[in-house]
Design a protein around this motif. Structure first.
Motif, PDB file in Angstrom:
ATOM      1  N   TYR A 128     -46.420  32.870 -22.498  1.00  0.00           N
ATOM      2  CA  TYR A 128     -47.766  33.842 -21.301  1.00  0.00           C
ATOM      3  C   TYR A 128     -48.499  32.563 -21.509  1.00  0.00           C
ATOM      4  CZ  TYR A 128     -50.763  36.793 -18.863  1.00  0.00           C
ATOM      5  OH  TYR A 128     -51.537  37.373 -18.417  1.00  0.00           O
ATOM      6  N   ALA A 129     -48.615  31.548 -22.408  1.00  0.00           N
ATOM      7  CA  ALA A 129     -49.992  30.774 -23.433  1.00  0.00           C
ATOM      8  C   ALA A 129     -49.434  29.368 -22.325  1.00  0.00           C
ATOM      9  CB  ALA A 129     -50.071  30.548 -24.702  1.00  0.00           C
ATOM     10  N   VAL A 130     -48.051  29.119 -23.080  1.00  0.00           N
ATOM     11  CA  VAL A 130     -48.423  28.060 -22.128  1.00  0.00           C
ATOM     12  C   VAL A 130     -48.440  27.564 -20.113  1.00  0.00           C
ATOM     13  CG1 VAL A 130     -46.499  25.857 -21.534  1.00  0.00           C
ATOM     14  CG2 VAL A 130     -46.321  27.360 -23.732  1.00  0.00           C
ATOM     15  N   VAL A 131     -47.698  29.347 -20.033  1.00  0.00           N
ATOM     16  CA  VAL A 131     -47.736  28.904 -18.512  1.00  0.00           C
ATOM     17  C   VAL A 131     -49.487  30.228 -17.641  1.00  0.00           C
ATOM     18  CG1 VAL A 131     -46.881  28.757 -15.998  1.00  0.00           C
ATOM     19  CG2 VAL A 131     -45.541  27.143 -18.417  1.00  0.00           C
ATOM     20  N   GLY A 132     -48.025  30.763 -18.252  1.00  0.00           N
ATOM     21  CA  GLY A 132     -48.447  33.087 -17.859  1.00  0.00           C
ATOM     22  C   GLY A 132     -50.042  33.127 -17.188  1.00  0.00           C
ATOM     23  N   PHE A 133     -50.895  32.868 -17.973  1.00  0.00           N
ATOM     24  CA  PHE A 133     -51.656  32.847 -18.593  1.00  0.00           C
ATOM     25  C   PHE A 133     -52.776  32.963 -17.212  1.00  0.00           C
ATOM     26  CE2 PHE A 133     -56.519  33.424 -20.638  1.00  0.00           C
ATOM     27  CZ  PHE A 133     -56.542  34.784 -20.126  1.00  0.00           C
ATOM     28  N   VAL A 134     -53.077  31.352 -17.358  1.00  0.00           N
ATOM     29  CA  VAL A 134     -53.571  31.076 -16.304  1.00  0.00           C
ATOM     30  C   VAL A 134     -53.013  30.435 -14.867  1.00  0.00           C
ATOM     31  CG1 VAL A 134     -54.820  28.977 -18.055  1.00  0.00           C
ATOM     32  CG2 VAL A 134     -52.769  28.390 -17.111  1.00  0.00           C
ATOM     33  N   MET A 135     -51.496  31.031 -14.900  1.00  0.00           N
ATOM     34  CA  MET A 135     -50.920  31.449 -14.012  1.00  0.00           C
ATOM     35  C   MET A 135     -51.991  32.435 -13.227  1.00  0.00           C
ATOM     36  SD  MET A 135     -46.257  31.116 -12.840  1.00  0.00           S
ATOM     37  CE  MET A 135     -46.410  31.362 -11.345  1.00  0.00           C
ATOM     38  N   MET A 136     -51.381  33.711 -13.817  1.00  0.00           N
ATOM     39  CA  MET A 136     -51.449  34.940 -13.374  1.00  0.00           C
ATOM     40  C   MET A 136     -53.595  35.225 -12.994  1.00  0.00           C
ATOM     41  SD  MET A 136     -50.687  38.269 -15.408  1.00  0.00           S
ATOM     42  CE  MET A 136     -50.927  39.917 -15.593  1.00  0.00           C
ATOM     43  N   TYR A 137     -54.106  34.063 -13.479  1.00  0.00           N
ATOM     44  CA  TYR A 137     -55.111  34.691 -13.779  1.00  0.00           C
ATOM     45  C   TYR A 137     -56.107  33.059 -12.697  1.00  0.00           C
ATOM     46  CZ  TYR A 137     -55.206  39.034 -15.535  1.00  0.00           C
ATOM     47  OH  TYR A 137     -55.108  40.154 -16.028  1.00  0.00           O
ATOM     48  N   PRO A 138     -55.246  32.331 -12.014  1.00  0.00           N
ATOM     49  CA  PRO A 138     -55.523  30.775 -11.372  1.00  0.00           C
ATOM     50  C   PRO A 138     -56.753  30.375 -10.740  1.00  0.00           C
ATOM     51  CG  PRO A 138     -54.838  32.356  -9.204  1.00  0.00           C
ATOM     52  CD  PRO A 138     -54.658  33.696 -10.510  1.00  0.00           C
ATOM     53  N   SER A 139     -57.600  29.525 -11.473  1.00  0.00           N
ATOM     54  CA  SER A 139     -58.808  28.762 -10.821  1.00  0.00           C
ATOM     55  C   SER A 139     -58.596  28.383  -9.362  1.00  0.00           C
ATOM     56  CB  SER A 139     -58.812  27.864 -12.410  1.00  0.00           C
ATOM     57  OG  SER A 139     -58.056  27.424 -11.645  1.00  0.00           O
ATOM     58  N   GLU A 140     -57.615  27.923  -8.771  1.00  0.00           N
ATOM     59  CA  GLU A 140     -57.478  27.460  -7.850  1.00  0.00           C
ATOM     60  C   GLU A 140     -55.880  27.781  -7.024  1.00  0.00           C
ATOM     61  OE1 GLU A 140     -56.207  23.414  -5.446  1.00  0.00           O
ATOM     62  OE2 GLU A 140     -57.272  23.680  -7.708  1.00  0.00           O
ATOM     63  N   TRP A 141     -56.312  28.747  -5.843  1.00  0.00           N
ATOM     64  CA  TRP A 141     -55.145  29.061  -5.138  1.00  0.00           C
ATOM     65  C   TRP A 141     -54.499  28.150  -4.445  1.00  0.00           C
ATOM     66  CZ3 TRP A 141     -53.021  34.225  -6.118  1.00  0.00           C
ATOM     67  CH2 TRP A 141     -53.555  34.782  -6.456  1.00  0.00           C
ATOM     68  N   ILE A 142     -52.886  27.879  -4.468  1.00  0.00           N
ATOM     69  CA  ILE A 142     -52.121  27.044  -3.648  1.00  0.00           C
ATOM     70  C   ILE A 142     -52.363  27.261  -2.004  1.00  0.00           C
ATOM     71  CG2 ILE A 142     -50.327  25.503  -3.521  1.00  0.00           C
ATOM     72  CD1 ILE A 142     -51.939  24.484  -5.427  1.00  0.00           C
ATOM     73  N   VAL A 143     -51.868  29.309  -2.509  1.00  0.00           N
ATOM     74  CA  VAL A 143     -51.347  29.801  -1.181  1.00  0.00           C
ATOM     75  C   VAL A 143     -52.190  30.826  -1.102  1.00  0.00           C
ATOM     76  CG1 VAL A 143     -49.702  31.166   0.232  1.00  0.00           C
ATOM     77  CG2 VAL A 143     -49.425  29.125  -0.794  1.00  0.00           C
ATOM     78  N   ASP A 144     -53.329  31.397  -0.400  1.00  0.00           N
ATOM     79  CA  ASP A 144     -54.993  31.910  -0.463  1.00  0.00           C
ATOM     80  C   ASP A 144     -54.383  33.334  -1.194  1.00  0.00           C
ATOM     81  OD1 ASP A 144     -57.471  32.711  -1.441  1.00  0.00           O
ATOM     82  OD2 ASP A 144     -57.448  32.924   1.183  1.00  0.00           O
ATOM     83  N   GLY A 145     -54.677  33.540  -2.395  1.00  0.00           N
ATOM     84  CA  GLY A 145     -54.653  35.404  -2.605  1.00  0.00           C
ATOM     85  C   GLY A 145     -52.772  35.224  -2.372  1.00  0.00           C
ATOM     86  N   VAL A 146     -51.847  34.663  -2.824  1.00  0.00           N
ATOM     87  CA  VAL A 146     -50.200  34.765  -3.237  1.00  0.00           C
ATOM     88  C   VAL A 146     -50.103  33.623  -4.453  1.00  0.00           C
ATOM     89  CG1 VAL A 146     -47.933  34.711  -2.175  1.00  0.00           C
ATOM     90  CG2 VAL A 146     -49.969  35.166  -0.596  1.00  0.00           C
ATOM     91  N   PHE A 147     -50.461  32.649  -4.233  1.00  0.00           N
ATOM     92  CA  PHE A 147     -49.849  31.561  -5.450  1.00  0.00           C
ATOM     93  C   PHE A 147     -50.950  30.838  -5.776  1.00  0.00           C
ATOM     94  CE2 PHE A 147     -47.938  27.848  -6.434  1.00  0.00           C
ATOM     95  CZ  PHE A 147     -47.449  28.071  -7.733  1.00  0.00           C
ATOM     96  N   GLY A 148     -51.643  30.897  -7.378  1.00  0.00           N
ATOM     97  CA  GLY A 148     -52.142  30.468  -7.748  1.00  0.00           C
ATOM     98  C   GLY A 148     -51.591  29.144  -9.051  1.00  0.00           C
ATOM     99  N   ILE A 149     -51.779  27.998  -9.093  1.00  0.00           N
ATOM    100  CA  ILE A 149     -51.197  27.181 -10.623  1.00  0.00           C
ATOM    101  C   ILE A 149     -52.695  26.470 -11.544  1.00  0.00           C
ATOM    102  CG2 ILE A 149     -52.658  25.381  -9.148  1.00  0.00           C
ATOM    103  CD1 ILE A 149     -49.796  24.153  -9.877  1.00  0.00           C
TER     104      ILE A 149
END
Length: 445
Positions: free
Chosen positions: A93-114
């Motif tokens: 969660y530290a390496v990937v999960g946290f910032v993926m779960m609370y994305p600063s940028e949505w790649i697909v709006d409201g569906v997938f952030g990075i």
């Protein structure tokens, strides 16, 4: 954030009075306002850290329940998994999960952030300021959310116990916590499309519990039942657990941890909201215990302690989605229904020859789905529109979690195999995988 609002109001009053006074008084009032803000943040942050510790202790509860409900020859294997699950889960969660779960940028709006990597935004380095959040610091937020992520993976452990390769389970945990849990979590808690829709899951009946439950279901389907669990005519054999007292201790540790799990999800130390959530949480657990024992007596013709223990957990899972919305009486009703559901679900799994060693699927999946749907039936958000919103969330998260889990388990099975050999399963995983036993009795000569 009632505490913060009230304290800030007091500070504003002082500041307003100071405006009419001398410059020295104004400066004093500004200092006081700053101190009150810092004290409010400290109060909320301390409660959130305490809640984090309570969620952490749930891992010991899971270890006790799983070790107690499974056979003595696999005790070390169970404890090994429950020791490494929070470690791997939190690191993932530290390496990937946290910032993926609370994305600063949505790649697909409201569906997938990075976003990758754990680093605090500018001005939110954990110091006492309100840059990141008015109630708690960035690092407290990460740790609290990370405990939830690790809990999701732990749910899978008990269901697939006694026949899964330890290495395959740990690989699954790392992948699931890194990518699948953050993805579906971002849809609601991360501000994604379910949040915009109006879906409500206060502390994770769906986002944590059913996400873990769907993964557990996929796991036991790919693995198949334990050797000797079902007879040729379909009857289920009882494979006795190693320690009923240990299972009881584990359940009470989980109940204790739920005060942080649900209470911390208020995300502040607000006295009104926190106390209500703790009351609804406890009452639902109590009702689940009573109704599950009654249901087991009617359906199984015995006073089944195991069902009673899982009834407590069912009541806790069932109230988790709407603990902030329910009255005490509504919480009791939800707990009563959850206790019946867990018994019926456990019996149904055996009829389908789906072998869940500890009842993780009846507890976390069946009552997690019901608890999420209950938000539209009971409480302050009740209504047909909310029922529809809840069903959409349950369907979207459930389908994604199950399909992804099945693909991961099946992929691992094709690549390296996920089930231990028949010989190892018969003699126990402890001696073959760990070289030690969980219970050793030494007799003096």
């Amino acid at each position: 954030m009632l505490i913060t609002q009230n304290l800030m109001h007091v500070a504003s009053t002082f500041a307003a009075e100071a405006t009419a006074g001398t410059a020295a008084t104004a400066e004093s009032a500004a200092t006081l306002a700053s101190q009150i803000s810092a004290n409010a943040l400290t109060t909320n942050n301390v409660w959130m850290m305490l809640a984090t510790a309570l969620v952490f202790i749930m891992h010991l509860g899971f270890a006790g329940v799983e070790a107690g409900f499974t056979q003595a020859k696999n005790t070390v294997n169970i404890l090994f998994k429950n020791t490494l699950t929070p470690a791997i889960g939190l690191l993932s969660y530290a390496v990937v999960g946290f910032v993926m779960m609370y994305p600063s940028e949505w790649i697909v709006d409201g569906v997938f952030g990075i976003g990758f990597g754990l680093s605090a935004p500018t001005g939110a380095d954990g110091s006492l300021d309100l840059t990141y959040n008015a109630g708690y610091t960035y690092w407290t937020d990460f740790l609290f959310q990370g405990m939830f992520a690790a809990t999701t993976a732990t749910i899978v452990s008990g269901a697939v116990a006694e026949r899964i390769k330890i290495s395959s389970y740990l690989i699954f945990t790392a992948i699931y916590v890194s990518f699948v849990y953050p993805l579906v979590g971002s849809w609601h808690w991360g501000g994604g499309f379910l949040a915009e829709l109006g879906f409500h899951d206060f502390a994770g009946s769906t986002i944590v519990h059913s996400v873990g439950g769907w993964a557990a279901l996929a796991g036991i389907i790919v693995l198949g039942p334990r050797l000797g669990k079902y007879t040729k005519d379909g009857k289920a054999n009882d494979l006795p657990g190693s320690s009923v007292p240990l299972a009881v201790i584990g359940v009470f540790l989980l109940w204790l941890g739920w005060f942080g799990f649900n209470g911390g999800s208020v995300l502040s130390a607000d006295p009104a909201s926190t106390s209500l959530v703790l009351v609804t949480t406890s009452l639902s657990a109590c009702a689940g215990a009573v109704s599950s024992i009654i249901a087991a007596k009617l359906l199984l013709k015995r006073l089944d302690l195991g069902m009673g223990l899982n009834g407590i957990l069912a009541g806790l899972v069932g109230i988790t989605a709407g603990a902030d919305l329910m009255s005490p009486m509504e919480a009791i009703i939800i707990g009563l229904i959850s206790g019946v559901i867990v018994v019926v679900a456990a019996i149904s799994l055996d009829k389908l020859k789906l072998d869940d060693c500890v009842g993780a699927i009846p507890v976390h999946l069946a009552t997690g789905v019901f608890g999420t749907l209950a938000v539209g039936i009971f409480g302050s958000k009740a209504g047909m529109d909310q029922v529809i919103n809840q069903l959409i969330g349950i369907g979207a998260i459930g389908a994604t979690s199950f399909v992804c889990s099945f693909i991961i388990f099946k992929g691992l099975d094709m690549i390296r195999g996920i089930r231990v050999s028949e010989e190892h399963e018969k003699t126990g995983l402890d001696s073959h995988e760990h070289g030690m036993r969980g219970y050793t009795i030494v007799f003096d000569e």
